[in-house]
Design a protein around this motif. Structure first.
Motif, PDB file in Angstrom:
ATOM      1  N   LEU A  42     -15.362  11.305   4.631  1.00 28.32           N
ATOM      2  CA  LEU A  42     -14.459  11.635   5.739  1.00 28.32           C
ATOM      3  C   LEU A  42     -13.105  10.957   5.560  1.00 28.32           C
ATOM      4  O   LEU A  42     -12.045  11.578   5.684  1.00 28.32           O
ATOM      5  N   LEU A  43     -13.143   9.672   5.223  1.00 27.73           N
ATOM      6  CA  LEU A  43     -11.896   8.939   5.034  1.00 27.73           C
ATOM      7  C   LEU A  43     -11.066   9.544   3.908  1.00 27.73           C
ATOM      8  O   LEU A  43      -9.850   9.652   3.997  1.00 27.73           O
ATOM      9  N   LYS A  44     -11.774   9.935   2.872  1.00 24.67           N
ATOM     10  CA  LYS A  44     -11.067  10.502   1.723  1.00 24.67           C
ATOM     11  C   LYS A  44     -10.343  11.788   2.124  1.00 24.67           C
ATOM     12  O   LYS A  44      -9.169  11.974   1.815  1.00 24.67           O
ATOM     13  N   ASP A  45     -11.046  12.622   2.871  1.00 27.73           N
ATOM     14  CA  ASP A  45     -10.442  13.864   3.344  1.00 27.73           C
ATOM     15  C   ASP A  45      -9.209  13.585   4.186  1.00 27.73           C
ATOM     16  O   ASP A  45      -8.149  14.184   4.002  1.00 27.73           O
ATOM     17  N   LEU A  46      -9.380  12.691   5.134  1.00 31.28           N
ATOM     18  CA  LEU A  46      -8.281  12.409   6.047  1.00 31.28           C
ATOM     19  C   LEU A  46      -7.080  11.863   5.291  1.00 31.28           C
ATOM     20  O   LEU A  46      -5.943  12.207   5.577  1.00 31.28           O
ATOM     21  N   ARG A  47      -7.365  11.018   4.326  1.00 25.03           N
ATOM     22  CA  ARG A  47      -6.294  10.404   3.583  1.00 25.03           C
ATOM     23  C   ARG A  47      -5.499  11.475   2.842  1.00 25.03           C
ATOM     24  O   ARG A  47      -4.262  11.496   2.878  1.00 25.03           O
ATOM     25  N   ALA A  48      -6.230  12.373   2.236  1.00 30.48           N
ATOM     26  CA  ALA A  48      -5.557  13.419   1.481  1.00 30.48           C
ATOM     27  C   ALA A  48      -4.782  14.330   2.425  1.00 30.48           C
ATOM     28  O   ALA A  48      -3.619  14.653   2.210  1.00 30.48           O
ATOM     29  N   GLU A  49      -5.433  14.665   3.496  1.00 28.05           N
ATOM     30  CA  GLU A  49      -4.879  15.635   4.422  1.00 28.05           C
ATOM     31  C   GLU A  49      -3.632  15.094   5.135  1.00 28.05           C
ATOM     32  O   GLU A  49      -2.688  15.789   5.393  1.00 28.05           O
ATOM     33  N   ARG A  50      -3.650  13.813   5.457  1.00 31.02           N
ATOM     34  CA  ARG A  50      -2.582  13.270   6.292  1.00 31.02           C
ATOM     35  C   ARG A  50      -1.689  12.300   5.540  1.00 31.02           C
ATOM     36  O   ARG A  50      -0.879  11.613   6.166  1.00 31.02           O
ATOM     37  N   GLU A  51      -1.906  12.172   4.257  1.00 30.22           N
ATOM     38  CA  GLU A  51      -1.032  11.320   3.446  1.00 30.22           C
ATOM     39  C   GLU A  51      -0.989   9.887   3.951  1.00 30.22           C
ATOM     40  O   GLU A  51       0.059   9.253   3.978  1.00 30.22           O
ATOM     41  N   ALA A  94       0.849  -1.189   0.000  1.00 37.16           N
ATOM     42  CA  ALA A  94       0.000   0.000   0.000  1.00 37.16           C
ATOM     43  C   ALA A  94       0.878   1.229   0.000  1.00 37.16           C
ATOM     44  O   ALA A  94       1.840   1.316   0.772  1.00 37.16           O
ATOM     45  N   GLU A  95       0.585   2.172  -0.888  1.00 40.50           N
ATOM     46  CA  GLU A  95       1.418   3.380  -1.002  1.00 40.50           C
ATOM     47  C   GLU A  95       0.810   4.503  -0.176  1.00 40.50           C
ATOM     48  O   GLU A  95      -0.388   4.525   0.094  1.00 40.50           O
ATOM     49  N   GLN A  96       1.705   5.427   0.154  1.00 40.50           N
ATOM     50  CA  GLN A  96       1.256   6.591   0.907  1.00 40.50           C
ATOM     51  C   GLN A  96       0.187   7.360   0.135  1.00 40.50           C
ATOM     52  O   GLN A  96       0.301   7.542  -1.071  1.00 40.50           O
ATOM     53  N   GLY A  97      -0.863   7.796   0.857  1.00 38.62           N
ATOM     54  CA  GLY A  97      -1.890   8.609   0.225  1.00 38.62           C
ATOM     55  C   GLY A  97      -2.794   7.847  -0.711  1.00 38.62           C
ATOM     56  O   GLY A  97      -3.602   8.442  -1.410  1.00 38.62           O
ATOM     57  N   GLU A  98      -2.655   6.547  -0.734  1.00 41.74           N
ATOM     58  CA  GLU A  98      -3.472   5.751  -1.635  1.00 41.74           C
ATOM     59  C   GLU A  98      -4.400   4.835  -0.852  1.00 41.74           C
ATOM     60  O   GLU A  98      -4.141   4.516   0.300  1.00 41.74           O
ATOM     61  N   THR A  99      -5.467   4.378  -1.509  1.00 43.48           N
ATOM     62  CA  THR A  99      -6.328   3.385  -0.882  1.00 43.48           C
ATOM     63  C   THR A  99      -6.174   2.063  -1.600  1.00 43.48           C
ATOM     64  O   THR A  99      -6.298   1.993  -2.829  1.00 43.48           O
ATOM     65  N   LEU A 100      -5.853   1.048  -0.807  1.00 42.86           N
ATOM     66  CA  LEU A 100      -5.797  -0.290  -1.367  1.00 42.86           C
ATOM     67  C   LEU A 100      -7.028  -1.029  -0.870  1.00 42.86           C
ATOM     68  O   LEU A 100      -7.288  -1.085   0.331  1.00 42.86           O
ATOM     69  N   ALA A 101      -7.811  -1.589  -1.791  1.00 41.84           N
ATOM     70  CA  ALA A 101      -8.988  -2.331  -1.365  1.00 41.84           C
ATOM     71  C   ALA A 101      -8.654  -3.803  -1.324  1.00 41.84           C
ATOM     72  O   ALA A 101      -8.010  -4.331  -2.226  1.00 41.84           O
ATOM     73  N   LEU A 102      -9.073  -4.448  -0.239  1.00 43.93           N
ATOM     74  CA  LEU A 102      -8.902  -5.884  -0.112  1.00 43.93           C
ATOM     75  C   LEU A 102     -10.288  -6.468  -0.325  1.00 43.93           C
ATOM     76  O   LEU A 102     -11.205  -6.221   0.460  1.00 43.93           O
ATOM     77  N   LEU A 103     -10.426  -7.205  -1.389  1.00 48.27           N
ATOM     78  CA  LEU A 103     -11.748  -7.628  -1.825  1.00 48.27           C
ATOM     79  C   LEU A 103     -11.812  -9.141  -1.747  1.00 48.27           C
ATOM     80  O   LEU A 103     -10.811  -9.827  -1.903  1.00 48.27           O
ATOM     81  N   GLY A 104     -12.971  -9.656  -1.543  1.00 49.44           N
ATOM     82  CA  GLY A 104     -13.070 -11.110  -1.573  1.00 49.44           C
ATOM     83  C   GLY A 104     -14.327 -11.604  -0.913  1.00 49.44           C
ATOM     84  O   GLY A 104     -14.951 -10.908  -0.123  1.00 49.44           O
ATOM     85  N   VAL A 144      -7.358   7.516  13.573  1.00 54.82           N
ATOM     86  CA  VAL A 144      -6.517   8.507  12.887  1.00 54.82           C
ATOM     87  C   VAL A 144      -5.976   9.553  13.850  1.00 54.82           C
ATOM     88  O   VAL A 144      -5.315  10.497  13.413  1.00 54.82           O
ATOM     89  N   ALA A 145      -6.232   9.367  15.113  1.00 60.61           N
ATOM     90  CA  ALA A 145      -5.867  10.396  16.093  1.00 60.61           C
ATOM     91  C   ALA A 145      -4.418  10.826  15.961  1.00 60.61           C
ATOM     92  O   ALA A 145      -4.101  12.010  16.037  1.00 60.61           O
ATOM     93  N   LEU A 146      -3.525   9.878  15.785  1.00 57.72           N
ATOM     94  CA  LEU A 146      -2.099  10.220  15.802  1.00 57.72           C
ATOM     95  C   LEU A 146      -1.498  10.230  14.401  1.00 57.72           C
ATOM     96  O   LEU A 146      -0.298  10.012  14.243  1.00 57.72           O
ATOM     97  N   ASN A 147      -2.337  10.479  13.399  1.00 55.96           N
ATOM     98  CA  ASN A 147      -1.869  10.523  12.010  1.00 55.96           C
ATOM     99  C   ASN A 147      -1.046   9.318  11.624  1.00 55.96           C
ATOM    100  O   ASN A 147       0.138   9.421  11.286  1.00 55.96           O
ATOM    101  N   PRO A 148      -1.628   8.141  11.661  1.00 54.86           N
ATOM    102  CA  PRO A 148      -0.838   6.945  11.357  1.00 54.86           C
ATOM    103  C   PRO A 148      -0.413   6.932   9.897  1.00 54.86           C
ATOM    104  O   PRO A 148      -1.038   7.573   9.048  1.00 54.86           O
TER     105      PRO A 148
END
Ligand code: ATP
Ligand code: ATP
Ligand code: MG
Ligand code: MG
Lengths: 311, 327, 321, 309, 487
Positions: C195-204, C30-40, C168-172
């Motif tokens: 919300l998740l999208k925002d956080l992801r963008a904001e906190r990389e 999984a790369e920084q700032g990206e979303t990896l979906a685990l599907l199945g 996400v409290a501590l910007n993981p």
């Protein structure tokens, strides 16, 4: 139907190993079960073998020390102040002890849990009334009850059972009620209701099996409590009456000899401890073994059971 | 189509800590034989409560339920039992609705313990259990496993198999597929569909997955805060949503294909507390079209001109689907 | 370098009938700032994988093989202390059973403040301030009042948001989200995803999103890893994988989506059931349900190998799909 | 909360009366105390006098009314045995029992929480097995056995402690409390362990760990409070036993508590004292039960809400 | 390790009793628990009986004589005052006797020594007192030795908890439930006792009492059993108590004398005395021990003969006596050390002889219902274990209660036997002794209401620092003045 698909027909895989196999895997629990079996067999058959020897007095050989074979193997655990074999008396006492403790526990367990489950399942007024009755029994000095019943009806085993059972009913009542009240709001109970299942059937099918392990754990603790109470009643002189003999009575009578003949109360005390510890071990094992969600713990190598994290 | 189930003005109030919670506030629905009624709505709007009331797990405060012309709440004894057999439920929560001390086989066979006449002997029952497991896509050997050894989706299938065990006429499905993955979901939906075709089973199908509802339901009712705000034939409701809430709901669902994705209406704020629902129109606090009238008057029922069966309770019904884009 | 790299992760479950391999050599990045979906499919081992990564498997299961590299540290080999230090500031998870995960006896404020208390050693008062700020961030109205409320006083959607806030409290660096919206309805799901999208963008952050909602994956994720019976059978960018699946299972899944199918009409679905974990066949795990299966599939287990660009698939006959 | 307390108090009233009446009637079933208190030569007239003087001749219903009336005015009559006011005797004995009960419970609870949590933290470890075995044993040894052995070892052989009595300062507390504490400690340890094992596998513990909480924090912070309710229930039951009097220990150590007084008045058919004692203990048990309910509410907000509903 | 004093200072004596005195009321002092503290310590009688010689000795009365068949005249000691300051004179003595014997207080002493006879008491002058009984009573002075003199300020309508006496000690502090302290009476007329303070505490458990002396927490512990572990500190002494089985002859099969004889044959008194009672008891053939007027030294003790007993039972069975009826064997808990064991031995032997005997141990109140008239109805046949202690030194006390057909503690008798008893009691001197002694033989042969078991002993533990020689009365009257520190 087209929506479902061919599943290869396979022989059902034994998912649930037999309880016995599971038991044998746990050495401690196996040992406990063996001890209990032994105690049980002793209680059933022992008295037939040594009843005579347990009665046989020999004042000239009173309070003989244990651990010598001088007085024959029967006196290996010493003799009492009347020169009777402590070993033979322990064996005979096992029957009295169990025939008081087991029925007392079972009686209070059955009555208390049935009423408790009923009250908890239906809630409302029934619950309140039952709980208040439990309060009454609990705050009633059990000793008074014992003295009265044993005074009026004489201290026979049956009356002893009655007294002990009544005073212990609230314990099961409260446990069963609390759990049953919680369970009756569960979805699977609702599901059973939608099949038209009667409350009694629901109680027996869904409530009882779930709370039974808890009740059994309480019951083993209580088994011990009942034996000790019986002993305390003997301490006060209103327990089992000689020449009948129970472990509790032996401990109570032997206590005055603790400095001069420690074996009189030590061995029966040990018998109580061993029996209750075995019962407790087996109960906690059974609690795991009958809970499909916990059963796996028993199948793991011991060191792994407790791990909470992966290293 | 004759109405198998008819609900009129059903009201259910719960006594809670700080007052009365109106979970159902005058619900009227009907369900024909062999028909599927889709029920959609936000979490907490009363869908499950409605389902539970229909199954007589809750007693309504007011309103009537008619099943085949009789009031089930008045039934007793044998008749009640017979009714119980005809109406079944698939519960929303696959974790809580299965007793963790029973094996899958026991769970599926449980209803027959009450309805003893259905299968004569244990061999028949075992065979039927295997059949049912097969039907919902589980293995016969799974009969000996306990619920916690199944994943969430597998459990849900057990719940469905159990509901089928009594061969009911009506099944109330409370989110039966939301825990399933697509492939299994497809299997289950096909299964339900087949049953309906062959045995004329009727469904009340509760879900918030609109694509699923659209696929299975003949009619759709949209609930918001204890009330049906829009109701009509599936196509009509999906093609021409009248109520802004319906429209928002549809836009919020994720779409697989880029082409289907429209402008998304993101509703602001939380659902108001059902303890004191907003005056007038109960959706107005989150509605982007709300005006003063919405606060003062209860909205009227607006009929869809193109379909007489389709209506919504709104002061400002949506004019065209394209209006969504304006939001 | 990727934020999270999982290699050859294997998890065994101890059962009365011997060990089961619930996760079998799983690998993804999984790369920084990206979303990896685990599907199945349900039951294929997604949750196990996530729990193994954060090191919080049920005691019945244990990692027997593989590595999980986060910012250069192998979590599988790391000491418990090291792991504890990383849990929160670097790696966070939102569990699948989220609705019951909050401790019922403490106020949400106390629980939200905990990461700050543990890792930043803040005073109770400071941490409470942070907790209120977090609640505001995830859109809980009147956070200064609600901070002293108990979990059961929140709706499911709000509880889910609280858990995300806590994670996400501590910007993981990495956030694992195990079906964060399955229990919720679409409108709330949309809010949370936003919300998740925002956080992801904001906190990389790198986000690993576990779900079986293909549509959600299509909308939210950048990359996808498709799992089947404990194996990863296909990975790659979402648009490419969904556009042109490289594994018959992925294709089967995509075909099952009930859109554009008339009501009452049969939905396509994959035939058969997934293999029993206790008796996974040798060869390809998907062979029993695969329309393309042939002798090679029974003899040889296909490895996950690159097909084109960033994509990989574990199929002997990728081209034929 | 106050509403809850009021309701509890009202619903407790009936059981309280039931207990009082139960004691009243049961006690009278144990026979006439005349033989104990009259000289052997007592003439029928003297017996009659005795019976009249003690109000035993009225119909049982009249006696009951007198008794209940007395209870309302806190007048329990005088002891047959000592001639003192029954209420005064009971009130004098009760503090001794309470002191014993509270110190015992304090030690048992603290000990059980520490040992039980420690054992639950690593179920089936060696430490767990040892502590389980010890706690099971502790729960099943007769207390008088411990008492007497303790006296001989610690008082006579080692001379560290006084054998008995209340006048030897803190040292005189050691043996009675140690004797009393063993069983509750054993029972409670098992309960705490069980509750902690399940609390430690609850989802919130996993959540706490995912936040980086350490072992100590997980145990003391997250699990303990959730595990407290069952322990509180059992501790309450044990406390009831202690309040009703630790007869054996009080007897052996000459501890002037209510248990000994109660058994003496049962054996002495000293109904007035018995009734006073029972009223005192019953009221305290009801208070205790209410305190326990408050405890549940303090532990868990959900209970709090149910209570105030 | 004597730092744990149970109270008192360096010059305090510490005594541990089995139970707290329920009251210190002087007229209750024939109750063991009360008397052991009160008698001759706090209060004093007119005369006291020497436990060893049996002679009466002057105490508050200096002389006494029988001035008419019914009347005795006492000369009282001068210059004695009660601890409340009131003087002791004939007025006070008359007051006390009236209060104890003639009042409605139902004092223990009244029943124990005076039966239901009332006395006429007159204070002739300051120091002269006459006491008149309705019938001539040769042992009236002995009976009066049980009446402890109390101040005229004592209530006559109620029993009091703390008496005002003339004794060497007075109550200093009574912390009910915990301890009782006495201090020496500064105005005592006689010799000042050695200990200034005396503290009593009580512990129910014999081994704890013994341990307290061993541990230096107490100087004297009473009522110990051999097994209590007093070891070297134990002092055994004969205590006038005799144990016996009382046989109810009004119910079959006990109404058949053969069965009662069988009971007597199966009790191996010698063996019991030597083993179970650890040589601290003597086999008994009568209800009073040596030292009491009426004791028969050549007592005929039943031999142990199990075969004979069985034969008797079989004979009775052959004659249609329902020997299989369940016979209750009733005992009182903790009445004497090893009572349960004793009863078990007897039960075992009776069972061997072919009788169906069931043991019932009761608490004191329940047992007393069987021991004291009026007896309960519908009891079925029962054997009652009793223990009798003649504190008075004259068999008349025993005979009245245990032998007369209507005696308070006697279940039956014959008119003939009653006559013999009455006749013997009217005699004095050697005649009295001989007539009474002859009664035992008669009872055993003709009546057989009792199976005597043993004359008992008591054990006390005594710290080596205290010099005291217990005597047969010590159990009921433990004179503190006789105790002194070993220098
Ligand atoms: N037994 C009850 N007591 C009090 N309130 C209740 C009870 N059952 C339901 N409610 C309330 O009634 C309302 C409707 O609940 P219901 O479960 O029917 O919602 P739902 O539409 O099924 O939601 P979801 O989609 O989350 O399942 C909610 O506000 C809920 O809190
Ligand atoms: N206690 C157990 N005993 C046996 N098998 C188990 C147990 N717990 C989990 N499993 C198995 O492990 C496999 C992986 O489970 P996991 O929870 O990871 O599935 P998942 O992919 O998260 O499914 P879902 O989407 O339904 O949550 C499942 O097949 C399940 O049956
Ligand atoms: Mg619902
Ligand atoms: Mg999962």
């Amino acid at each position: 139907m087209s929506a479902t698909l061919e599943t290869p027909l396979e022989a059902p895989r034994s998912q649930n190993p037999k309880l016995l196999t599971l038991l044998l895997k746990d050495k401690v629990a196996t040992l406990a079960a063996l001890v209990l079996c032994f105690v049980f067999l002793t209680a059933v058959f022992g008295p037939m073998l040594v009843a005579e020897q347990a009665r046989e007095q020999n004042l000239l050989n009173a309070n003989a020390e244990p651990f010598t074979l001088d007085g024959g193997w029967l006196n290996f655990l010493g003799t009492d102040p009347l020169g009777r074999s402590v070993l033979a008396r322990l064996i005979v006492a096992s029957r009295t002890t169990l025939s008081v403790a087991v029925p007392a526990v079972l009686l209070s367990l059955v009555i208390g849990s049935l009423i408790g489950m009923w009250a908890g399942y239906h809630r409302g007024r029934r619950e309140t009334v039952v709980m208040r009755i439990a309060d009454i029994i609990l705050s009633f000095p059990s000793l008074l009850m014992a003295v009265v019943v044993l005074y009026i009806f004489s201290p026979s085993s049956a009356n002893l059972v009655l007294v002990l059972a009544i005073t212990r009913i609230p314990i099961y009542l409260r446990t069963a009620r609390a759990e049953s009240a919680e369970l009756q709001s569960r979805l699977f109970v609702d599901a059973a209701r939608t099949f038209g299942t009667k409350p009694t059937a629901i109680i027996f099918r869904h409530v009882l099996p779930i709370i039974l392990p808890t009740l059994l754990t309480v019951a083993t603790l209580d088994f011990c409590f009942v034996m000790l109470s019986e002993s305390s009643l003997s301490f006060l002189g209103i327990g089992i009456q000689p020449p009948s003999v129970s472990w509790g009575l032996m401990v109570a009578q032997g206590r005055t000899y603790l400095q001069t003949a420690w074996w009189l109360s030590f061995f029966p005390g040990l018998a109580i401890v061993i029996t209750t510890v075995s019962a407790t071990v087996l109960a906690s094992w059974a609690r795991l073994a009958t809970d499909p969600a916990q059963r796996w713990r028993l199948t793991l190598p011991r060191h792994k059971r407790g791990r909470k994290e992966v290293k | 189509m004759s109405n198998l189930l008819e609900v009129n003005d059903l009201t259910k109030t719960f006594d809670v800590k700080d007052g009365k919670l109106k979970a159902l506030d005058g619900i009227s629905l009907k369900l024909g034989k062999g028909e599927t009624l889709g029920l959609v709505g936000e979490s907490g709007c009363g869908k499950s409560t409605l389902a539970r009331t229909l199954l007589m797990l809750e007693k309504p405060d007011a309103g009537t339920v008619r099943f085949d012309g009789t009031d089930p709440f008045a039934l007793r004894g044998k008749q009640l039992l017979a009714w119980r057999r005809r109406v079944q439920m698939v519960f929303q929560d696959p974790y809580g609705s299965l007793n963790s001390r029973m094996t899958a086989g026991q769970i599926i066979a449980e209803p027959w313990k009450t309805h003893k006449h259905m299968y004569a002997n244990s061999r028949d029952r075992a065979a039927r259990v295997r059949e049912l497991l097969h039907l919902v896509g589980l293995r016969p050997s799974d009969a000996d496993r306990y619920p916690q050894e199944f994943s969430g989706g597998q459990r849900q299938r057990l719940g469905i198999a159990r509901a089928l065990a009594l061969q009911p006429d009506v099944i109330i499905c409370d989110e039966p597929v939301s825990a399933l993955d697509l492939s299994v979901q497809a299997q289950v939906l096909n299964l339900l569909n087949d049953l309906q075709r062959q045995l004329q089973v009727s469904y009340v199908f509760i879900s918030h997955d609109l694509s699923v509802v659209r696929h299975v339901a003949d009619r759709v009712a949209v609930m918001y805060l204890g009330r049906v705000v829009e109701q009509g034939p599936t196509e009509a409701v999906f093609e021409r949503p009248k109520h802004p809430y319906t429209a928002a709901l549809m836009s919020a669902a994720p779409k697989l294909h880029q082409a289907d994705r429209g402008e998304r209406i993101l509703l602001k704020g939380e659902i108001p507390s059902p303890l004191n629902p907003p005056s007038g129109c109960r959706f107005r606090t989150r509605c982007w079209k709300a005006t003063d009238i919405c606060a003062s008057a209860a909205p009227p029922l607006v009929q869809d001109p193109e379909s007489k069966d389709h209506g919504a309770e709104c002061h400002h019904p949506m004019e065209s689907p394209r209006q969504l884009a304006l939001a | 370098m990727s934020a999270l790299s999982v290699q050859d992760l294997t998890v065994d479950i101890e059962t009365p009938n011997g060990p089961l391999r619930a996760v079998n050599g799983v690998g993804f990045e999984a790369e920084q700032g990206e979303t990896l979906a685990l599907l199945g499919e349900s039951g294929c081992g997604k949750s196990m994988t996530a729990q193994a990564i954060v090191g919080l498997l049920e005691p019945i299961a244990s990692v027997t093989q593989g590595s999980v590299t986060l910012n250069g540290t192998d979590l599988v080999k790391a000491s418990r202390r090291k792991r504890r230090q990383m849990a929160g500031p670097e790696l966070a998870i939102v569990f699948q059973d989220a609705l019951t995960a909050l401790n019922p006896v403490y106020t949400v404020g106390t629980q939200l403040a905990e990461p700050f208390r543990i890792h930043r050693r803040m005073s109770a008062k400071e941490a409470r301030g942070e907790a209120i700020e977090l609640m505001r961030r995830v859109g809980i109205p009147h956070p200064d009042k609600r901070v002293d409320a108990f979990p059961h006083q929140f709706s499911g959607g709000m509880r889910q948001r609280l858990l995300i806030a806590m994670a996400v409290a501590l910007n993981p660096t990495v956030l694992l989200a195990d079906e964060p919206t399955t229990a919720l309805d679409v409108t709330v799901q949309a809010q949370i995803m936003a919300l998740l999208k925002d956080l992801r963008a904001e906190r990389e952050m790198a986000v690993v999103l576990i779900t079986h909602d293909l549509a959600l994956v299509a909308e939210e994720a950048d990359k996808v890893a498709v799992m089947y019976a404990g194996h990863v059978v296909e990975t790659g960018p979402v648009s490419e994988v969904f556009g042109d699946p490289g594994h018959p299972y992925t294709k089967g899944l995509l075909d099952s989506v009930p859109v554009h199918v008339a009501r009452g009409e049969e939905l396509a679905s994959i035939g058969g059931t997934p293999p029993d974990l206790a008796s996974i066949p040798s060869g390809c795990v998907y062979q029993a349900r695969c329309p393309l299966a042939r002798q090679k599939c029974r003899d040889e287990r296909p490895q996950l190998k690159a097909t084109q660009g960033q994509r990989k698939a574990a199929c002997h006959f990728t081209e034929e799909v | 909360m106050t509403g809850f307390l009021r309701r509890r108090a009202v619903t407790s009233l009936l059981p309280l009366i039931a207990v009082l009446l139960g004691v009243f009637f049961l006690a009278r079933l144990t026979g006439d105390p005349a033989n104990l208190y009259l000289p052997v030569s007592a003439t029928p007239e003297q017996r009659q006098n005795f019976i009249e003087a003690n109000g035993l001749d009225d119909s049982i219903w009249v006696q009951m009314w007198d008794y209940l009336g007395g209870v309302l005015t806190l007048d329990f009559g005088d002891s047959l045995r000592t001639g003192e006011s029954a209420a005064a005797m009971a009130l004098r004995a009760f503090p001794a029992t309470l002191q014993l009960a509270f110190s015992t419970m304090l030690i048992a609870v603290v000990g059980a929480v520490v040992i039980g949590s420690w054992a639950a933290y690593r179920p089936n470890s060696v430490a767990d097995r040892i502590s389980s075995f010890l706690s099971m044993t502790a729960a099943s040894v007769p207390d008088f056995w411990f008492a007497i052995v303790g006296v001989w070892i610690f008082a006579v052989s080692l001379g560290w402690l006084p054998t008995s009595g209340v006048t030897g300062g803190m040292a005189s507390w050691v043996l009675p409390v140690a004797t009393l504490v063993i069983r509750p400690l054993g029972v409670l340890t098992q309960v705490v362990r069980g509750a902690m094992v399940s609390a430690l596998s609850a989802p919130y513990v996993r959540l706490a760990r995912s936040k980086g909480a350490g072992d100590l924090r997980v145990v003391t912070h997250h699990a303990l409070r959730n595990a407290a309710a069952p322990a509180l229930t059992v501790a309450g039951d044990l406390m009831v036993g202690l309040i009703n009097g630790a007869v054996v220990v009080e007897t052996i150590f000459g501890w002037p508590g209510i248990g000994k007084l109660m058994i003496d008045s049962i054996l002495g058919r000293d109904f007035a004292v018995l009734q006073a004692c029972v009223l005192l203990t019953a009221v305290s048990i009801f208070v205790l039960n209410i305190l326990i309910d408050i405890g549940y509410a303090l532990l868990d907000a959900r209970v709090r809400e149910k209570v105030s509903a | 390790n004597s730092e744990y004093v149970t109270g008192g200072g360096a010059d305090g004596l510490r005594i541990v009793l089995p139970q707290e005195p329920p009251t210190l009321e002087a007229c209750q002092s024939s109750l063991t628990a009360t008397g052991v503290v009160v008698r001759s310590n706090i209060t004093e009688p007119l005369l006291e009986r020497d436990p060893d010689s049996g002679e009466l000795e002057p105490l508050l009365a200096t002389e006494w004589e029988q001035t008419s068949p019914e009347t005795w005249t006492f000369k009282l000691r001068e210059g004695v005052t009660f601890t409340d300051g009131t003087p002791f004179d004939a007025e006070a003595a008359a007051f006390t006797i009236d209060r104890a014997v003639n009042s409605d207080l139902a004092c223990e002493v009244e029943g124990y020594v005076f039966g239901d006879t009332d006395l006429e008491v007159e204070a002739v002058d300051e120091t002269t007192l006459t006491v008149t009984s309705p019938e001539p009573d040769p042992i009236l002075p002995l009976r009066l030795s049980f009446v402890e003199m109390v101040s005229t300020k004592t209530s006559t309508t109620e029993k009091v908890r703390e008496p005002i006496g003339t004794g060497p000690y007075r109550v200093a502090d009574w912390q009910a439930g915990q301890r009782l302290s006495l201090e020496s009476n500064p105005g005592y007329w006689g010799e000042v006792p050695a200990y200034k303070n005396v503290n009593y505490v009580w512990r129910a458990e014999g081994s704890v009492r013994a341990a307290m002396v061993a541990n230096g927490e107490a100087d004297i512990a009473t009522s110990l059993a051999p097994e209590d572990g007093a070891g070297e500190l134990a002092v055994a002494y004969a205590n006038n108590e005799t144990t016996a089985l009382r046989m109810q002859a009004d119910q079959p099969p006990l109404d058949d004398i053969r069965i009662r004889q069988a009971v007597n044959y199966v009790i191996d008194r010698k063996l019991l005395a030597e083993t179970l009672f650890e040589k601290l008891a003597q086999p008994a053939g009568e209800l009073i021990p040596d030292g009491i007027v009426g004791y028969e030294p050549d007592e005929q003790i039943w031999p142990y003969d199990a075969a004979r007993a069985k034969q008797l039972v079989d004979e009775a069975r052959a004659d249609g006596v329902p020997v299989d009826t369940e016979i209750r064997l009733i005992g009182r808990n903790a009445q004497f050390p090893r009572i349960t064991e004793t009863i078990e031995v007897i039960q075992g032997e009776l069972a061997k002889a072919g009788l169906n005997v069931k043991i019932e141990m009761m608490d004191t109140n329940a047992q007393l219902e069987y021991q004291i008239r009026p007896f309960p109805k519908d009891t079925g046949p029962y054997l009652l274990m009793i223990m009798h202690g003649n504190q008075a030194g004259d068999a008349a006390f025993t005979l009245d209660q245990y032998m007369l057909a209507e005696g308070y503690q006697s279940s039956w008798g014959t008119a003939e036997f009653d006559q013999k008893i009455r006749a013997a009691e009217a005699l004095v001197g050697q005649e009295r002794q001989d007539a009474m002694a002859a009664l035992w033989q008669y009872e055993q042969e003709e009546i057989t209401q009792y199976a005597y078991i043993a004359h008992m002993s008591a054990i006390m533990a005594k710290s080596p620092n205290v010099s005291y020689r217990p005597n047969s009365a010590s159990g009921d009257e433990m004179r503190l003045a006789e105790m002194s520190p070993v220098s």
